[in-house]
Design a protein around this motif. Structure first.
Motif, mmCIF file in Angstrom:
data_model
loop_
_atom_site.group_PDB
_atom_site.id
_atom_site.type_symbol
_atom_site.label_atom_id
_atom_site.label_comp_id
_atom_site.label_asym_id
_atom_site.label_seq_id
_atom_site.Cartn_x
_atom_site.Cartn_y
_atom_site.Cartn_z
ATOM 1 N N TYR A 171 10.382 30.094 34.765
ATOM 2 C CA TYR A 171 10.823 29.169 35.821
ATOM 3 C C TYR A 171 12.259 28.683 35.570
ATOM 4 C CZ TYR A 171 5.825 28.447 37.028
ATOM 5 O OH TYR A 171 4.507 28.587 37.388
ATOM 6 N N GLY A 172 12.655 28.734 34.317
ATOM 7 C CA GLY A 172 13.983 28.222 33.973
ATOM 8 C C GLY A 172 14.081 26.708 34.047
ATOM 9 N N LEU A 173 12.991 26.009 33.669
ATOM 10 C CA LEU A 173 13.002 24.549 33.736
ATOM 11 C C LEU A 173 13.272 23.946 32.360
ATOM 12 C CD1 LEU A 173 9.785 23.926 35.889
ATOM 13 C CD2 LEU A 173 12.162 24.089 36.694
ATOM 14 N N ASP A 174 13.946 22.809 32.370
ATOM 15 C CA ASP A 174 14.066 22.001 31.162
ATOM 16 C C ASP A 174 13.005 20.925 31.246
ATOM 17 O OD1 ASP A 174 16.012 22.900 29.452
ATOM 18 O OD2 ASP A 174 17.646 22.060 30.657
ATOM 19 N N LEU A 175 11.996 20.994 30.370
ATOM 20 C CA LEU A 175 10.879 20.054 30.462
ATOM 21 C C LEU A 175 11.023 18.916 29.452
ATOM 22 C CD1 LEU A 175 7.925 22.605 30.770
ATOM 23 C CD2 LEU A 175 9.005 21.302 32.614
ATOM 24 N N PHE A 176 10.606 17.735 29.879
ATOM 25 C CA PHE A 176 10.633 16.556 29.015
ATOM 26 C C PHE A 176 9.301 15.827 29.144
ATOM 27 C CE2 PHE A 176 14.856 17.504 30.448
ATOM 28 C CZ PHE A 176 15.654 17.352 29.320
ATOM 29 N N LEU A 177 8.930 15.100 28.115
ATOM 30 C CA LEU A 177 7.773 14.201 28.213
ATOM 31 C C LEU A 177 8.305 12.789 28.425
ATOM 32 C CD1 LEU A 177 5.688 15.497 25.164
ATOM 33 C CD2 LEU A 177 5.190 15.897 27.583
ATOM 34 N N LEU A 178 7.690 12.073 29.355
ATOM 35 C CA LEU A 178 8.117 10.699 29.629
ATOM 36 C C LEU A 178 6.899 9.785 29.556
ATOM 37 C CD1 LEU A 178 10.086 8.525 30.640
ATOM 38 C CD2 LEU A 178 9.698 9.360 32.966
ATOM 39 N N SER A 179 6.962 8.815 28.657
ATOM 40 C CA SER A 179 5.826 7.905 28.498
ATOM 41 C C SER A 179 6.244 6.473 28.721
ATOM 42 C CB SER A 179 5.241 8.006 27.090
ATOM 43 O OG SER A 179 4.619 9.228 26.916
ATOM 44 N N VAL A 180 5.284 5.699 29.175
ATOM 45 C CA VAL A 180 5.523 4.284 29.385
ATOM 46 C C VAL A 180 4.710 3.510 28.357
ATOM 47 C CG1 VAL A 180 5.267 2.378 30.998
ATOM 48 C CG2 VAL A 180 5.909 4.632 31.852
ATOM 49 N N ASP A 181 5.374 2.608 27.660
ATOM 50 C CA ASP A 181 4.679 1.751 26.705
ATOM 51 C C ASP A 181 4.491 0.379 27.340
ATOM 52 O OD1 ASP A 181 3.696 0.303 24.639
ATOM 53 O OD2 ASP A 181 5.384 0.637 23.269
ATOM 54 N N GLU A 182 3.266 0.126 27.790
ATOM 55 C CA GLU A 182 2.994 -1.147 28.469
ATOM 56 C C GLU A 182 2.929 -2.302 27.491
ATOM 57 O OE1 GLU A 182 1.003 1.502 28.678
ATOM 58 O OE2 GLU A 182 0.677 2.075 30.761
#
Lengths: 99, 366
Positions: B91-102
């Motif tokens: 796909y040619g994607l740059d993937l990232f993980l994004l988390s929220v710390d409540e």
């Protein structure tokens, strides 16, 4: 008969946060075979410490709880009528918790 | 160690897979009722998601994409499958993980550990944004002030914005979330029960917010929860030891669970047991709703205070925050008559049809 039971997806919280239980379960005296139906009531009596309604509804598992018997969906083996054998591995996974 | 490891016990039921006709079936697919083996399962599972991505043009080559990662089952499987497909189909994607710390001790700190493991396992960079840094309050502090009632309102409103702000910080083009078919069916029902026409009209869209700064999409829109949950258990491309690595966090939030949603969820699961297709059919019903042009829709503008999209003068997060900071935590909770009346007035003053055309649902009509 020796069985390995695994609880996942949050169900382990109902049995003292222990995920894997190695247990000995015998068929009811009047029956020769151990069925899932009997195992569920055995689990209810012997392993579930709190909120059994998160695990059972009526005489079967609550909708949203998946059951695998030896890595096979219990919907293929007859659900409550599945006959268990020595050393079988039964996995219960709740899908009801957050994503 | 997983319980199944090295198990010599043989599977019950001798039916063969209806796809390959060679191996023993391991799963009944809720979507099609087919009985298929594990090998065919992960093939169709991944292929279907690939088709959804391609057919709906979810991504363009070269895009930066953040995966909203909570450490739960859906986002964990999504991160794994998406990085697999990205490599396999280029796909040619740059993937990232994004988390929220409540900021929920004993809940979020544990699940963030899961996400940190995922960061290493899949080699995807992780960004964590916290309520504390964004809003100055942790959920623990909010609950201390307002108690266990209504705290989910704060958490839900804050989380939505936090994901957008995190995505902005990562400079991504898109945000993907792990919402699955069961979640979407549940949301359709909830929006009907609440009479929330605006949300009903957009909750089934696979991509939303295309007019906003960061579009969101749901690659699992047609994926059943059952299959997502079972996937890590059946994926035998890897050993069970690896599976343990595809671990997810499954403890319920320690603050009050969302009871209303819980009922809808249970209802969906009851329906699924009787007729598994019901889930896809509810989604279809949601998609096919046509909103009358006479229906007044809230007009989307921007919050005067923080600039976030809002149909009011201030966005919900700013109203809630103002209440917290002024020691009036009830502010913005429940139906605020005055605000609603003002909004109605505003809608009436601006030309009704024009405001509908600016909405996603504006193109829907009888």
């Amino acid at each position: 008969m020796q069985l390995t039971l695994e609880f996942g997806g949050g169900l382990e919280l109902l049995c003292n946060s222990v995920k894997i239980h190695t247990v000995d379960v015998e068929p009811k005296a009047e029956e020769k075979k151990l069925t899932m139906k009997h195992l569920l009531s055995w689990v209810h009596t012997n392993l579930i410490k709190e909120r059994p309604e998160m695990f059972l509804k009526g005489d079967t598992v609550r909708p949203g709880v998946l059951v695998l018997i030896n890595d096979c969906d219990w919907e293929l083996s007859g659900q409550l009528d599945t006959v268990l054998e020595d050393k079988d591995v039964v996995v219960f996974i709740s899908t009801l918790h957050g994503g | 160690m997983m319980a199944g490891e090295g198990s010599a016990a043989k599977p019950r039921g001798g039916r063969l897979c209806t796809i390959c006709n060679g191996r023993r079936a391991a799963l009944k697919r809720p979507k099609t009722l087919e009985q298929i083996c594990r090998e065919c399962f992960y093939e169709v599972f991944e292929d279907e998601i690939h088709r959804v991505i391609v057919d709906n043009h979810l991504f363009k080559r070269g895009e930066r994409v953040a995966i909203g990662a909570s450490g739960g089952k859906d986002s964990t499987v999504l991160a794994y499958v998406l990085s697999e497909l990205n490599n396999r189909h280029d796909y040619g994607l740059d993937l990232f993980l994004l988390s929220v710390d409540e900021g929920i001790t004993g809940y979020r700190d544990d699940s963030l550990e899961t996400v940190k493991r995922n960061e290493i396992q899949y080699g995807l960079p992780l960004k964590v944004v916290s309520y504390k840094e964004l809003y100055g309050w942790t959920m623990d502090e909010i609950v201390k002030l307002i108690g266990l009632k209504n705290n989910c309102t704060f958490c839900g409103v804050f989380r939505r914005q936090a994901l957008d702000r995190g995505a902005t910080l990562l400079k991504v083009d898109k945000l993907v979330t792990g919402h699955n078919a069961d979640d979407i069916a549940e949301t359709v029902l909830l929006n009907i029960l609440r009479g929330d026409i605006a949300r009903l009209s957009r909750c089934t869209s696979i991509t939303t917010g295309e007019d906003g700064p960061i579009p969101r999409c749901k690659p699992f829109k047609y994926t059943y929860e059952k299959e997502i949950v079972i996937y890590p258990y059946l994926n035998m491309l890897f050993t069970y030891a690896y599976f343990k690595k595809l671990d997810y966090f499954s403890t319920e939030c320690i603050y009050s669970p969302n009871a209303y949603r819980g009922f809808a969820r249970e209802f969906i699961k009851d329906l699924e047991r009787i007729r598994p297709r019901a889930i896809l059919d509810i989604i279809q019903s949601g998609e096919d709703f046509r909103i009358s042009t006479f229906t007044k829709m809230p007009e989307q503008g921007n919050c005067e205070r923080c600039g976030y999209i809002s149909s009011q003068k201030w966005c919900k997060a700013c109203v809630l925050l103002e209440g917290l900071n002024r020691g009036l935590p009830k502010m913005g909770i429940g139906r605020t008559r005055v605000l609603d009346n003002e909004r109605d007035k505003d809608t009436r003053q601006t030309n009704g049809t024009k405001s509908i055309e600016s909405k996603q649902c504006g193109t829907l009509d009888f």
